[in-house]
Enzyme design. Structure first.
Site, PDB file in Angstrom:
ATOM      1  CD  GLU A 130      77.475  87.415  29.744  1.00 43.61           C
ATOM      2  OE1 GLU A 130      76.653  86.765  30.407  1.00 43.61           O
ATOM      3  OE2 GLU A 130      77.418  88.660  29.620  1.00 43.61           O
ATOM      4  CB  SER A 266      80.216  99.127  25.623  1.00 39.00           C
ATOM      5  OG  SER A 266      79.055  99.327  24.844  1.00 39.00           O
TER       6      SER A 266
END
Length: 282
Positions: A130, A266
């Site tokens: 990211e 996740s």
């Protein structure tokens, strides 16, 4: 006789909506076409990646992208830098963009700041997918730091705009902002931290306190997993970090104990259910 452990999965654990969206998109295309390229691990969880690879997902790194022509490539929830879109355009690659909307909004804000010639600091993990995408909005000129001590010997501009990776702790972000202001800088702070993630930091501690032991399930690569595990451990010292069911073997559980299972943004729910089933077999 089994030990009859009482096992509960935290209902708020598991994939955040950005990851659900990316995986749904991938599965749909895999069903139709049998294969799909994905730039980087679709999610920081080896077990889930293996499940999708078996369905035809082909994980590639950035070096491979320019060698593809006329293919479809998935951009995962973490988002990408402008360079990726440029290469895709040149090579007639169709990008299936599953960038998380929270990340896209942050990318836009950073780009606007950069276009307005503001100096930019990003609180985030070095090398994180990211963060690379965020830095890309600034022509890689933004200064990334993951700990405020990294700024101690840096010559910072008198005023700058502070941003944060979306999965960082809200408290830490504001503590950094206040510390920088107390050092005499003019700081414009943009809090773009994902509330779905930050609310989890708060709720997880409450969950962890309710059980004798906590089994925290996460991939080793998940930075969100590390932070959330620390939250569990602080709330309940009898917290254990595992990535797969086999790792339960090294742990000790006593008859009648109440066990809580939780995970990162996740961590797939099917994996937490597998861990629960394994614990109930003990």
């Amino acid at each position: 006789m089994g030990k009859h452990l009482e096992v509960t999965i935290d209902k708020d654990s598991g994939f955040c909506f950005g990851v659900v969206y990316a995986i749904d998109m991938a599965e749909e295309i895999l069903e139709d076409e049998g294969y799909l390229y994905c730039l980087g691990d679709i999610v920081h969880n080896d077990e889930e990646v293996a499940r999708l690879k078996a369905k035809g997902l082909r994980i590639i790194n950035h070096d491979v992208l320019p060698t593809l022509q006329n293919e479809k490539v998935l951009i995962r929830a973490h988002g990408e830098a402008p360079e990726t879109y440029r290469i895709a355009l040149e090579n007639n690659i169709t990008l299936i963009d599953a960038s998380c909307p929270v990340v896209l909004k942050l990318q836009n804000r950073i780009k606007t700041s950069f276009d307005d010639q503001e100096k930019i600091l990003i609180f985030g993990k070095h090398g994180h997918a990211e963060v690379i995408g965020l830095q890309g909005q600034t022509n890689n000129e933004a200064l990334v730091f993951q700990d405020i001590t990294e700024l101690d010997h840096v010559d910072l501009p008198a005023s700058f705009t502070l941003y944060s990776q979306t999965t960082k702790s809200v408290d830490k972000f504001y503590a950094i902002k206040n510390e920088l202001i107390s050092r005499g800088y003019t700081v414009k702070a943009n809090d773009t931290i994902c509330r779905q993630v930050s609310n989890r930091y708060e709720d997880l501690g409450d969950f962890a306190k309710q059980y004798d032991k906590i089994v925290f399930v996460s991939g080793k690569k998940s930075s969100n997993g590390k932070v959330l595990y620390d939250v569990c451990k602080a709330a309940n010292p009898n917290s254990y970090f595992i990535s797969e069911t086999q790792e339960l073997e090294g742990l000790t559980f006593l008859a009648g104990e109440r066990i809580g299972i939780c995970g990162a943004t996740s961590t797939p729910m099917w994996l937490m259910k597998e861990v629960k089933a394994a614990l109930e077999q003990l």
